[in-house]
Scaffold this motif. Structure first.
Motif, PDB file in Angstrom:
ATOM      1  N   LEU A   1      -5.304   1.405  -5.957  1.00 40.90           N
ATOM      2  CA  LEU A   1      -5.836   0.164  -5.378  1.00 40.90           C
ATOM      3  C   LEU A   1      -7.357   0.146  -5.507  1.00 40.90           C
ATOM      4  O   LEU A   1      -7.959  -0.848  -5.920  1.00 40.90           O
ATOM      5  CB  LEU A   1      -5.468   0.056  -3.897  1.00 40.90           C
ATOM      6  CG  LEU A   1      -3.998   0.186  -3.501  1.00 40.90           C
ATOM      7  CD1 LEU A   1      -3.845   0.053  -1.989  1.00 40.90           C
ATOM      8  CD2 LEU A   1      -3.158  -0.850  -4.201  1.00 40.90           C
TER       9      LEU A   1
ATOM     10  N   GLU B   1      -8.599  -0.146  -9.099  1.00 41.83           N
ATOM     11  CA  GLU B   1      -8.421  -1.503  -9.602  1.00 41.83           C
ATOM     12  C   GLU B   1      -9.519  -2.427  -9.055  1.00 41.83           C
ATOM     13  O   GLU B   1     -10.171  -3.151  -9.811  1.00 41.83           O
ATOM     14  CB  GLU B   1      -7.031  -2.013  -9.201  1.00 41.83           C
ATOM     15  CG  GLU B   1      -6.807  -3.506  -9.357  1.00 41.83           C
ATOM     16  CD  GLU B   1      -6.613  -3.942 -10.807  1.00 41.83           C
ATOM     17  OE1 GLU B   1      -6.800  -3.107 -11.697  1.00 41.83           O
ATOM     18  OE2 GLU B   1      -6.300  -5.117 -11.022  1.00 41.83           O
TER      19      GLU B   1
ATOM     20  N   LYS C   1     -12.483  -4.141 -11.304  1.00 39.64           N
ATOM     21  CA  LYS C   1     -12.589  -5.597 -11.397  1.00 39.64           C
ATOM     22  C   LYS C   1     -13.971  -6.073 -10.926  1.00 39.64           C
ATOM     23  O   LYS C   1     -14.518  -7.028 -11.467  1.00 39.64           O
ATOM     24  CB  LYS C   1     -11.479  -6.264 -10.572  1.00 39.64           C
ATOM     25  CG  LYS C   1     -10.085  -6.073 -11.165  1.00 39.64           C
ATOM     26  CD  LYS C   1      -9.950  -6.779 -12.500  1.00 39.64           C
ATOM     27  CE  LYS C   1      -8.562  -6.829 -13.050  1.00 39.64           C
ATOM     28  NZ  LYS C   1      -8.044  -5.876 -13.945  1.00 39.64           N
TER      29      LYS C   1
ATOM     30  N   PHE D   1      -6.836  -4.312   0.480  1.00 38.27           N
ATOM     31  CA  PHE D   1      -6.848  -4.570  -0.963  1.00 38.27           C
ATOM     32  C   PHE D   1      -6.561  -6.051  -1.258  1.00 38.27           C
ATOM     33  O   PHE D   1      -7.293  -6.701  -2.009  1.00 38.27           O
ATOM     34  CB  PHE D   1      -5.800  -3.674  -1.635  1.00 38.27           C
ATOM     35  CG  PHE D   1      -5.632  -3.918  -3.109  1.00 38.27           C
ATOM     36  CD1 PHE D   1      -6.596  -3.500  -4.004  1.00 38.27           C
ATOM     37  CD2 PHE D   1      -4.512  -4.560  -3.598  1.00 38.27           C
ATOM     38  CE1 PHE D   1      -6.440  -3.717  -5.362  1.00 38.27           C
ATOM     39  CE2 PHE D   1      -4.349  -4.782  -4.954  1.00 38.27           C
ATOM     40  CZ  PHE D   1      -5.312  -4.363  -5.833  1.00 38.27           C
TER      41      PHE D   1
ATOM     42  N   MET E   1      -9.200  -8.605  -2.979  1.00 39.72           N
ATOM     43  CA  MET E   1      -8.920  -9.191  -4.297  1.00 39.72           C
ATOM     44  C   MET E   1      -8.891 -10.721  -4.215  1.00 39.72           C
ATOM     45  O   MET E   1      -9.302 -11.394  -5.158  1.00 39.72           O
ATOM     46  CB  MET E   1      -7.600  -8.655  -4.862  1.00 39.72           C
ATOM     47  CG  MET E   1      -7.618  -7.199  -5.264  1.00 39.72           C
ATOM     48  SD  MET E   1      -8.997  -6.643  -6.307  1.00 39.72           S
ATOM     49  CE  MET E   1      -8.726  -7.584  -7.795  1.00 39.72           C
ATOM     50  N   ASN E   2      -8.405 -11.264  -3.101  1.00 41.57           N
ATOM     51  CA  ASN E   2      -8.440 -12.720  -2.943  1.00 41.57           C
ATOM     52  C   ASN E   2      -9.882 -13.224  -2.943  1.00 41.57           C
ATOM     53  O   ASN E   2     -10.209 -14.219  -3.590  1.00 41.57           O
ATOM     54  CB  ASN E   2      -7.749 -13.138  -1.639  1.00 41.57           C
ATOM     55  CG  ASN E   2      -6.238 -13.093  -1.747  1.00 41.57           C
ATOM     56  OD1 ASN E   2      -5.686 -12.977  -2.850  1.00 41.57           O
ATOM     57  ND2 ASN E   2      -5.556 -13.185  -0.619  1.00 41.57           N
TER      58      ASN E   2
ATOM     59  N   SER F   1     -11.307 -12.948  -6.400  1.00 41.17           N
ATOM     60  CA  SER F   1     -10.784 -13.994  -7.290  1.00 41.17           C
ATOM     61  C   SER F   1     -11.530 -15.298  -7.077  1.00 41.17           C
ATOM     62  O   SER F   1     -11.863 -16.004  -8.032  1.00 41.17           O
ATOM     63  CB  SER F   1      -9.300 -14.223  -7.028  1.00 41.17           C
ATOM     64  OG  SER F   1      -8.588 -13.054  -7.266  1.00 41.17           O
TER      65      SER F   1
ATOM     66  N   GLU G   1     -14.937 -14.992  -8.589  1.00 38.70           N
ATOM     67  CA  GLU G   1     -14.917 -15.103 -10.048  1.00 38.70           C
ATOM     68  C   GLU G   1     -14.871 -16.577 -10.474  1.00 38.70           C
ATOM     69  O   GLU G   1     -15.539 -16.981 -11.427  1.00 38.70           O
ATOM     70  CB  GLU G   1     -13.706 -14.348 -10.592  1.00 38.70           C
ATOM     71  CG  GLU G   1     -13.736 -14.194 -12.091  1.00 38.70           C
ATOM     72  CD  GLU G   1     -12.365 -13.837 -12.660  1.00 38.70           C
ATOM     73  OE1 GLU G   1     -11.490 -13.381 -11.905  1.00 38.70           O
ATOM     74  OE2 GLU G   1     -12.187 -14.034 -13.871  1.00 38.70           O
TER      75      GLU G   1
ATOM     76  N   ARG H   1      -2.209 -17.474 -12.958  1.00 36.21           N
ATOM     77  CA  ARG H   1      -2.162 -16.626 -11.772  1.00 36.21           C
ATOM     78  C   ARG H   1      -0.728 -16.467 -11.300  1.00 36.21           C
ATOM     79  O   ARG H   1       0.063 -17.396 -11.411  1.00 36.21           O
ATOM     80  CB  ARG H   1      -2.996 -17.233 -10.644  1.00 36.21           C
ATOM     81  CG  ARG H   1      -4.464 -17.011 -10.838  1.00 36.21           C
ATOM     82  CD  ARG H   1      -5.280 -17.577  -9.706  1.00 36.21           C
ATOM     83  NE  ARG H   1      -6.661 -17.683 -10.117  1.00 36.21           N
ATOM     84  CZ  ARG H   1      -7.545 -16.692 -10.032  1.00 36.21           C
ATOM     85  NH1 ARG H   1      -7.187 -15.541  -9.493  1.00 36.21           N
ATOM     86  NH2 ARG H   1      -8.780 -16.859 -10.445  1.00 36.21           N
TER      87      ARG H   1
ATOM     88  N   ALA I   1      -1.787  -3.013  -8.877  1.00 31.31           N
ATOM     89  CA  ALA I   1      -3.081  -2.361  -9.048  1.00 31.31           C
ATOM     90  C   ALA I   1      -3.055  -1.448 -10.268  1.00 31.31           C
ATOM     91  O   ALA I   1      -3.979  -1.421 -11.069  1.00 31.31           O
ATOM     92  CB  ALA I   1      -3.437  -1.567  -7.796  1.00 31.31           C
TER      93      ALA I   1
ATOM     94  N   ASP J   1      -6.571  -9.071 -10.186  1.00 30.71           N
ATOM     95  CA  ASP J   1      -7.421 -10.253 -10.085  1.00 30.71           C
ATOM     96  C   ASP J   1      -6.653 -11.518 -10.471  1.00 30.71           C
ATOM     97  O   ASP J   1      -7.164 -12.622 -10.333  1.00 30.71           O
ATOM     98  CB  ASP J   1      -8.669 -10.094 -10.959  1.00 30.71           C
ATOM     99  CG  ASP J   1      -8.325  -9.802 -12.406  1.00 30.71           C
ATOM    100  OD1 ASP J   1      -7.220  -9.281 -12.662  1.00 30.71           O
ATOM    101  OD2 ASP J   1      -9.155 -10.098 -13.286  1.00 30.71           O
TER     102      ASP J   1
ATOM    103  N   HIS K   1      -1.545 -12.329  -6.835  1.00 36.84           N
ATOM    104  CA  HIS K   1      -1.884 -12.403  -5.415  1.00 36.84           C
ATOM    105  C   HIS K   1      -0.667 -12.257  -4.514  1.00 36.84           C
ATOM    106  O   HIS K   1       0.425 -12.684  -4.862  1.00 36.84           O
ATOM    107  CB  HIS K   1      -2.578 -13.727  -5.126  1.00 36.84           C
ATOM    108  CG  HIS K   1      -3.740 -13.987  -6.018  1.00 36.84           C
ATOM    109  ND1 HIS K   1      -4.984 -13.454  -5.780  1.00 36.84           N
ATOM    110  CD2 HIS K   1      -3.841 -14.667  -7.180  1.00 36.84           C
ATOM    111  CE1 HIS K   1      -5.805 -13.819  -6.741  1.00 36.84           C
ATOM    112  NE2 HIS K   1      -5.133 -14.557  -7.616  1.00 36.84           N
TER     113      HIS K   1
END
Lengths: 400, 427
Positions: free
Chosen positions: A314, A317, A321, A377, A381-382, A385, A388, B283, B301, B307, B310
Motif C-alpha cells: 500500500l 503504491e 504514485k 490508503f 488515494m482518493n 486522484s 491529479e 476509472r 496496490a 490511482d 477506488h
C-alpha cells in the motif's frame, strides 16, 4: 576536554486529511481536516510546546548559557503555528534570542523526498532553511532529515548543499560493536560530520520514563546523569534526540517529566559533563571513523529502516504514485498546487498505512486519524486522484 | 385462492434482496387474484400493506388449545433446533447460550407460548432458536386461518412452512432464493439439513434460476419433477431519478456488491489491470464491503493501479443510485449467484452490463455481455469494447432497458400461481 550531552527535540504536526470519498473526486478541492488539525495543535501546544518552551527558557536563564538545546521544527508545524497558535512561534523566538538554542534544517514538508527525488528534496530543504532564517535570524548549518533518515548517498547530497553536520540514528545493525557516542563522517564525503542518536538513553526518557513496569522506574535526574557519565566513560558525546512532544504530551506533566528536565542540568554538570549544540559538538570533537550506511536507516520502529513508511505494498503504491506526479505538478507553475503537492508528501500519510501492528503499534496509533491502514490508503488515494485531475486541468489551461 | 406466505423481511425493513423479491411477488400475485397472508417476525407496522395482509408473528398469542406442549408437539412433530450450531458465534456467546438453554429447556415452551414472544427479526446470535419459535407460531397461525396453499421463502421459514403443513394439511411450496452452497465456502450442516428437509417435505419447490434448480436436484437429491424455475423479476415503480454532478472526467467501470469470494471481486481487479494497460483513461470503482475487502485493496496496490481504482466502502441509501448514475459499465463477475438483481438495476439506469455465466440472471438477459467469471481476458475484452465502441454500448443500453422493463412480477406471479395450482391439485 570535558564530555558533552547534546539535546535535540523534533517538533512536527502533520496535516491530517479529511474523509475524502470517491464521490468527492473532481468535485471538492478541500483535502485537510482543519478542525482536527487545529484541535490537536491547540491541545499539544497547551500541554507541551508552551509549557516546555517556558521551562527551557527559564533553565537557560538560570544556568547562564551552560544549558543548550537544539530544535528541528518542520515547516508543516511552523505553518500550523502561524495559522492556529502564533504564540508558540513567539516562545520559540524567545528561546532563539538566548543564543543557547540551535535550530536545525530539514525538509519543509517533513517528506520522504530524500529517497525519491533529488530535485524535490533540495527544493524543500532550501524552503525550510529560508523559513528558519526568516523566523530565527540564522541560516541553519546542521541538517536533520525526516525521521533521521540517512544513507551514504543522502549524506553526500546534504554535504553538497553546504551542510557540515547531519544527524542520524545510532542503529545497531550499522554500528555493530561501535559506539554512537563519537562523531563520525560520511563515507563518501568526509567533510560531512554525522552525529548518532544514543537510542538507549534517549528512549529512557522518551518511552520508558513513566513506565511503572520498568525496573528503573522512577527515574530521577541524578540516576540518569550517572548513566550518562557511565556511557561517556571512554567516549566523547551522548546524543539525546527525541520528539519534543515527549515533554508534556507523550509523558504527561503529572509523570514529573518537567521536574526531571529542570533538575537535569545541575545533575549533569555535577558529573563533570557539559551541554552543547550539534554544531558545537562537530567543532569540538575529532571524528573517529567514516560511517558506512549503504541502505537508508531511520529512528523508527525496531527495524530502524524505512519500513514504517515504505514497508508494504500500500505504502509503496501511494509513494510511487505521489512522486510520479512530480513533473506535471511543477509544470503547472501554480503555487497553490505545488504547495498542496508538498503537503501530500508528508511522511505521516504513509505512516498511517503501516501494517506492522504488533511491535510498534502504540507509536503508530498515536495521533492517527484512521481505524485501519486500509482506510488510510483509500482516503489518500482518493485525494491524490482528485489532485491529479486538478493538475491536469491546470496544465491544459496553461496551454490554452 | 388464498396463500399463507412465510417471509422474513418486507420493505422498508430490508437486510437483503429477499425482501424486495417478496414484495414484488406479493404485488404480482395480488394482480393475479391471489390473496396473500404474509407472516414475518417483527413487523413494525410501517410496511406497505396495499397488496398483502401482514401478520406480525410477535403479535400472535398462541391458542389455549395449544398450551399443552405435548399436544402441540404431537400435532406438529416439532424439530428442536439447538442454537449451538449457529455459524457466527464466538465461544463466550456459545457458553452463555448453552447455559441459558439448559435453564430454560423444560419451561421454555409453556413460558413463551403463554405470551406474545418478541421476535428480534434480524439475523442474530439466537437465529436457530428464532427459526424454531417462528415455526411454532406458524403452527398457531395455520390453525387460526383459512388458506389453500403455503408458501415459504428461504431456509429461515422452511420449518414454519412444514409446521403449517402438518397442522392444516394444505400443500407446501418452498421458494429457494439461495442455497447454503451459495453463501460461503463452508456448508453449515445444520442449515443444509433444514434446507433438505424443507425441500423434501414440500409439494413443489420453486427456484430462482436453472442454476439453483440444478443445485437443488444434484446437491440435495430432490426429485426433478417437483422443482420448477421461476425467474425473479424487478419492480422499479416509485424510483426517483437523481441528478449527480460528475467529478471524474474518465469513464467509470463499477463493481457493486458484497466483497466476498462468491462475488468474484479479484477477477474484476485482474481484468481492470489489463484494461488500464491499454487504456489509462478509465476509472474502476469497487463499491461495497466484505471479508475480502482488505485483500482486494492490497491486490490493487500490488498491481500499481490504485490511482485508477477506488473503493467506496459500503454504500447506503441514495449513494447506490448515485453510483449507478456515475457508471459507464457495470460488472458482476460472480462465481456463484442464484439470481443477482443488481445487473437489472444497472441496466435500468442505462448502464451497459457484463455478468458472469455463473449467475442465475444470465438465463434471462440477452443484452448483457456474458463471460465466465474466471476468464479475465474475456472480461477485459468486454470492458474495453463497451468503453471504446459506442455502437455496442448503445445496443446494450437501449435493448437492456427494454429487456429489464419486460421482466415484470406480474408475469412471474402468473407462473407462481400455476405452481400453486399444480400443488393443490396434487400434480
Amino acid at each position: 576536554m570535558s564530555k558533552s550531552v547534546c539535546f535535540y527535540f523534533q517538533v512536527h504536526q502533520p496535516d491530517r486529511l479529511r474523509q475524502f470519498r470517491f464521490f468527492d473526486i473532481g468535485n471538492d478541492f478541500h483535502y485537510f481536516d482543519d478542525f482536527a488539525n487545529r484541535t490537536i495543535l491547540h491541545r499539544v501546544a497547551s500541554r507541551c510546546y508552551l509549557p516546555a518552551n517556558n521551562t527551557l527558557l527559564e533553565m537557560i536563564r538560570r544556568h547562564k548559557g551552560a544549558f543548550k538545546v537544539a530544535f528541528s521544527i518542520s515547516g508543516v508545524a511552523i505553518e500550523q503555528f502561524e495559522k492556529y497558535a502564533p504564540e508558540v512561534i513567539d516562545s520559540f523566538k524567545a528561546l532563539a534570542d538566548t543564543g543557547c538554542v540551535e535550530f536545525l534544517s530539514e525538509t519543509s514538508s517533513h517528506s520522504l523526498a530524500s529517497l525519491a527525488s533529488e530535485r524535490e528534496f533540495q527544493k524543500q530543504v532550501e524552503e525550510h532553511a529560508s523559513m528558519m532564517e526568516r523566523l530565527f535570524g540564522k541560516k541553519p548549518v546542521v541538517f536533520r532529515n525526516t525521521e533521521l533518515i540517512y544513507s551514504d548517498d543522502i549524506g553526500e547530497k546534504v554535504a553538497s548543499m553546504g551542510y557540515k553536520v547531519m544527524l542520524s540514528e545510532g542503529a545497531k545493525h550499522i554500528l555493530g560493536w561501535k559506539s554512537p557516542n563519537f562523531v563520525y563522517t560520511n563515507a563518501l564525503n568526509p567533510r560531512l560530520k554525522v552525529l548518532l542518536r544514543n537510542f538507549n538513553l534517549s528512549d529512557d526518557i522518551a518511552f520508558r520514563f513513566s513506565d511503572r513496569g520498568w525496573a528503573d522506574w522512577p527515574l530521577d535526574a541524578d540516576k540518569y546523569a550517572l548513566w550518562l557519565a557511565e556511557s561517556l566513560k571512554d567516549s566523547d558525546i551522548v546524543n539525546l534526540f527525541m520528539d519534543y512532544e515527549t515533554l508534556g504530551e507523550h509523558q504527561k506533566a503529572s509523570t514529573g517529566i518537567f521536574e526531571f528536565i529542570q533538575a537535569l542540568p545541575d545533575a549533569v554538570m555535577r558529573q563533570g559533563m557539559d551541554f552543547c549544540t550539534p554544531s558545537e559538538a562537530a567543532d569540538r570533537y575529532q571524528p573517529v571513523a567514516p560511517l558506512h550506511v549503504p541502505y537508508p536507516i531511520s529512528w523508527a520502529d525496531e527495524e530502524r529502516d524505512t519500513s514504517a513508511w515504505l514497508g508494504n505494498e500500500l505504502q509503496e503504491e501511494a509513494y510511487n504514485k505521489v512522486y510520479a506526479l512530480e513533473k506535471s505538478v511543477l509544470e503547472t507553475k501554480d503555487d497553490k498546487l505545488i504547495k498542496t503537492y508538498r503537503m501530500l508528501q508528508e511522511s505521516d500519510h504513509f505512516y498511517y498505512m503501516c501494517t506492522k501492528f504488533f511491535s510498534d503499534g502504540s507509536v503508530h496509533s498515536y495521533f492517527n486519524p484512521y481505524d485501519t491502514p486500509y482506510e488510510a490508503f483509500i482516503n489518500f488515494m482518493n485525494v491524490l486522484s482528485d489532485f491529479e485531475i486538478r493538475v491536469n486541468e491546470k496544465i491544459k489551461e496553461n496551454k490554452q | 385462492m388464498r396463500v399463507l406466505m412465510f417471509g422474513w423481511e418486507f420493505p422498508p425493513h430490508i437486510a437483503g434482496g429477499l425482501g424486495t423479491a417478496c414484495y414484488g411477488m406479493t404485488k404480482g400475485l395480488a394482480k393475479n387474484g391471489v390473496e396473500v397472508l404474509f407472516v414475518m417476525p417483527s413487523a413494525s407496522g410501517d410496511e406497505d400493506q396495499s397488496a398483502v395482509r401482514i401478520i406480525n408473528a410477535s403479535d400472535v398469542a398462541v391458542y389455549d388449545t395449544c398450551c399443552d406442549v405435548n399436544d402441540f408437539l404431537s400435532k406438529v412433530r416439532f424439530l428442536r433446533v439447538g442454537s449451538n450450531l449457529h455459524p457466527y458465534i464466538d465461544p463466550q456467546e456459545f457458553t452463555e447460550l448453552v447455559e441459558r438453554e439448559q435453564r430454560s429447556q423444560s419451561s421454555e415452551f409453556k413460558f413463551y407460548f403463554r405470551q406474545k414472544y418478541k421476535f428480534s427479526g434480524k439475523y442474530g446470535a439466537n437465529l436457530m432458536e428464532e427459526v424454531a419459535r417462528y415455526a411454532m407460531v406458524a403452527g398457531a397461525i395455520a390453525s387460526q386461518n383459512d388458506f389453500d396453499v403455503i408458501h415459504a421463502h428461504d431456509w429461515l421459514t422452511y420449518l414454519a412452512g412444514i409446521a403449517a403443513k402438518r397442522i392444516s394439511g394444505k400443500p407446501l411450496v418452498i421458494h429457494v432464493h439461495a442455497t447454503e452452497f451459495d453463501r460461503g465456502s463452508n456448508v453449515n450442516p445444520e442449515v443444509f439439513r433444514l434446507e433438505k428437509m424443507g425441500m423434501e417435505e414440500a409439494d413443489k419447490v420453486i427456484t430462482v434460476s436453472n442454476l439453483t434448480r440444478n443445485i437443488v436436484i444434484n446437491k440435495y437429491g430432490i426429485d426433478p419433477s417437483k422443482v420448477v424455475t421461476v425467474h425473479n423479476a424487478v419492480d422499479f415503480s416509485g424510483r426517483s431519478s437523481l441528478s449527480v454532478s460528475r467529478g471524474v472526467p474518465e469513464k467509470v467501470i463499477t463493481f457493486l456488491g458484497r466483497i466476498t469470494f462468491q462475488k468474484g471481486p479479484e477477477y474484476f481487479i485482474e481484468a481492470a489491470a489489463k484494461v488500464l494497460k491499454v487504456c489509462p483513461n478509465v476509472r474502476f470503482v469497487m463499491a461495497g464491503s466484505g471479508d475480502m475487502m482488505n485483500r482486494c485493496i492490497r491486490q490493487v496496490a500490488k498491481l500499481g493501479i490504485a490511482d485508477r481504482f477506488h473503493f467506496t466502502g459500503f454504500l447506503k441509501g441514495d449513494d447506490v443510485q448515485k453510483m449507478f448514475s456515475l457508471s459507464d459499465v457495470y460488472v458482476m463477475p460472480s462465481v456463484s449467484e442464484p439470481f443477482g438483481i443488481s445487473p437489472l438495476e444497472a441496466m435500468k439506469s442505462d448502464v451497459p452490463t457484463i455478468i458472469s455465466k455463473q449467475s442465475g440472471v444470465a438465463e434471462v438477459l440477452k443484452y448483457a455481455i456474458k463471460v465466465d467469471f474466471w476468464d479475465i481476458d474475456a472480461l477485459a475484452d468486454a470492458m474495453f469494447a463497451l468503453l471504446n465502441y459506442p455502437a455496442i454500448s448503445k445496443v446494450a443500453i437501449e435493448n437492456g432497458r427494454e429487456e429489464v422493463d419486460n421482466l415484470k412480477w406480474d408475469a412471474a406471479a402468473t407462473r407462481v400461481k400455476a405452481v400453486y395450482e399444480s400443488a393443490i391439485n396434487g400434480k
